[in-house]
Design a protein around this motif. Structure first.
Motif, PDB file in Angstrom:
ATOM      1  N   LEU A   1       0.860  -1.186   0.000  1.00  0.00           N
ATOM      2  CA  LEU A   1       0.000   0.000   0.000  1.00  0.00           C
ATOM      3  C   LEU A   1       0.893   1.232   0.000  1.00  0.00           C
ATOM      4  O   LEU A   1       1.694   1.422   0.925  1.00  0.00           O
ATOM      5  CB  LEU A   1      -0.878  -0.010   1.260  1.00  0.00           C
ATOM      6  N   ALA A   2       0.746   2.057  -1.049  1.00  0.00           N
ATOM      7  CA  ALA A   2       1.544   3.287  -1.123  1.00  0.00           C
ATOM      8  C   ALA A   2       0.769   4.434  -0.496  1.00  0.00           C
ATOM      9  O   ALA A   2      -0.298   4.817  -0.993  1.00  0.00           O
ATOM     10  CB  ALA A   2       1.884   3.602  -2.580  1.00  0.00           C
TER      11      ALA A   2
ATOM     12  N   GLY B   1      -5.391  10.604   4.587  1.00  0.00           N
ATOM     13  CA  GLY B   1      -5.110   9.731   3.443  1.00  0.00           C
ATOM     14  C   GLY B   1      -4.736   8.324   3.895  1.00  0.00           C
ATOM     15  O   GLY B   1      -5.162   7.321   3.311  1.00  0.00           O
ATOM     16  N   LEU B   2      -3.941   8.253   4.950  1.00  0.00           N
ATOM     17  CA  LEU B   2      -3.516   6.956   5.498  1.00  0.00           C
ATOM     18  C   LEU B   2      -4.734   6.136   5.928  1.00  0.00           C
ATOM     19  O   LEU B   2      -4.896   4.971   5.550  1.00  0.00           O
ATOM     20  CB  LEU B   2      -2.574   7.208   6.693  1.00  0.00           C
ATOM     21  N   GLU B   3      -5.617   6.763   6.704  1.00  0.00           N
ATOM     22  CA  GLU B   3      -6.798   6.039   7.208  1.00  0.00           C
ATOM     23  C   GLU B   3      -7.705   5.608   6.056  1.00  0.00           C
ATOM     24  O   GLU B   3      -8.213   4.487   6.034  1.00  0.00           O
ATOM     25  CB  GLU B   3      -7.575   6.927   8.187  1.00  0.00           C
ATOM     26  N   GLU B   4      -7.886   6.537   5.126  1.00  0.00           N
ATOM     27  CA  GLU B   4      -8.788   6.255   3.998  1.00  0.00           C
ATOM     28  C   GLU B   4      -8.307   5.059   3.174  1.00  0.00           C
ATOM     29  O   GLU B   4      -9.094   4.205   2.766  1.00  0.00           O
ATOM     30  CB  GLU B   4      -8.822   7.504   3.116  1.00  0.00           C
TER      31      GLU B   4
ATOM     32  N   ALA C   1       0.827   6.134  14.012  1.00  0.00           N
ATOM     33  CA  ALA C   1       0.815   4.864  14.752  1.00  0.00           C
ATOM     34  C   ALA C   1      -0.521   4.673  15.474  1.00  0.00           C
ATOM     35  O   ALA C   1      -1.084   3.569  15.495  1.00  0.00           O
ATOM     36  CB  ALA C   1       1.976   4.837  15.742  1.00  0.00           C
ATOM     37  N   GLN C   2      -1.034   5.755  16.051  1.00  0.00           N
ATOM     38  CA  GLN C   2      -2.321   5.683  16.761  1.00  0.00           C
ATOM     39  C   GLN C   2      -3.460   5.386  15.786  1.00  0.00           C
ATOM     40  O   GLN C   2      -4.339   4.563  16.066  1.00  0.00           O
ATOM     41  CB  GLN C   2      -2.558   7.015  17.505  1.00  0.00           C
ATOM     42  N   ALA C   3      -3.439   6.055  14.640  1.00  0.00           N
ATOM     43  CA  ALA C   3      -4.498   5.837  13.636  1.00  0.00           C
ATOM     44  C   ALA C   3      -4.474   4.385  13.156  1.00  0.00           C
ATOM     45  O   ALA C   3      -5.525   3.731  13.035  1.00  0.00           O
ATOM     46  CB  ALA C   3      -4.297   6.790  12.456  1.00  0.00           C
TER      47      ALA C   3
END
Ligand SMILES: NC(=O)c1ccc[n+]([C@@H]2O[C@H](COP(=O)([O-])OP(=O)(O)OC[C@H]3O[C@@H](n4cnc5c(N)ncnc54)[C@H](OP(=O)(O)O)[C@@H]3O)[C@@H](O)[C@H]2O)c1
Length: 261
Positions: free
Chosen positions: A62-63, A71-74, A119-121
């Protein structure tokens, strides 16, 4: 000793090179299905193809940018819904070098987002899967600076301390569920990050790259830098069933360099 990770899924962040890639390779070698995360999709594809792949194993990548929390969570949420993980390796590029008192507010905010908020997300997205499968390992790759702050790494020292406290807090919160949270503290490890740090120190001090390198080597009782694979072995062990009762620790993999207990 049970090191078998067949049937387990791991997310390894910062996995396109260096310590993260070595960790992904080691976990895959123990049977894990690995999801590799970093920003550069091309490098991730090459890294994914380098992993050992036994029967029934599959690796993905996953990039995404860990500095962009939304964006990371999505992007990560659907991946973890498709395939929940039991093992999370939190790892990312280190903050820029320099003394703390010269760093701008943005440098601290960016590092906090990329290292702690990310890290938390990820943890919040990963926890339901860990709970459902009855197996959870969170391993944070931080630095020996949580034991002894390192001169010239002001933002990094500060953020690593925050991650270490976050991890210790989580270890107490999640331990009753059998989910362990530990930190691996790399010493000088032969990766691009180490070259960057030596180049930076050489530029600032007027010494040559070779002189900076020799001075660093002289601090290490083992008289050599770590190979990323050596750090990865510690990560893989903490991820394994054999490490079930190890929780809330800071494990230096530094050849004996850190001068405190
Ligand atoms: N090497 C050492 O001597 C040493 C010593 C102590 C601590 N550490 C720490 O250990 C960690 C790993 O070190 P390393 O030497 O393996 O570093 P590295 O060789 O620079 O690799 C960093 C990895 O993180 C990824 N990354 C960087 N920024 C990212 C972002 N914003 N979002 C997602 N992925 C990102 C990189 O891929 P992309 O660029 O494609 O995103 C790469 O895969 C770092 O935090 C480092 O500071 C290293």
């Amino acid at each position: 000793m049970n090191l078998d990770l067949h049937g387990k899924n791991a997310l390894v962040c910062g996995a396109s090179r260096g310590i993260g890639l070595a960790a992904a390779q080691e976990l895959a070698g123990l049977g894990c299905n690995v999801l590799l995360l970093a920003r550069d999709a091309e490098a991730l594809a090459v890294a994914r193809d380098s992993l050992p792949t036994g029967e029934g194993q599959a690796h993905r990548y996953l990039a995404t940018d860990m500095g962009d929390t939304d964006g990371l969570e999505e992007k990560l949420q659907p991946e973890l819904e498709k395939q929940p993980i039991q093992i999370l390796v939190n790892n990312s590029g280190g903050p820029a070098a320099g003394p703390a008192h010269l760093a701008g507010n943005e440098a601290f905010e960016q590092a906090f987002r990329q290292h702690l908020v990310a890290a938390q997300a990820i943890l919040r997205l990963a926890l339901p899967g860990m709970r459902d499968s009855g197996y959870g390992r969170v391993i944070n790759i931080i630095s020996t600076s949580v034991k002894q702050p390192i001169k010239g790494l002001g933002v990094s020292n500060t953020i690593r301390g925050a991650v270490a406290c976050w991890a210790k807090t989580l270890a107490a919160e999640l331990g009753p569920e059998g989910i362990t949270v530990n930190n691996v503290l790399p010493g000088f490890t032969a990766t691009e990050r180490l070259d960057y740090l030596f180049r930076n120190r050489a530029e600032k001090s007027g010494a040559s790259f070779e002189q900076v390198r020799a001075a660093a080597l002289a601090q290490i009782p083992m008289a050599r830098f770590a190979e990323p694979a050596e750090t990865a072995c510690a990560i893989a062990f903490l991820a394994s069933p054999a490490a079930a009762y190890i929780n809330g620790i800071n494990l230096p993999v530094d050849g004996g360099r850190t001068g405190c207990l």
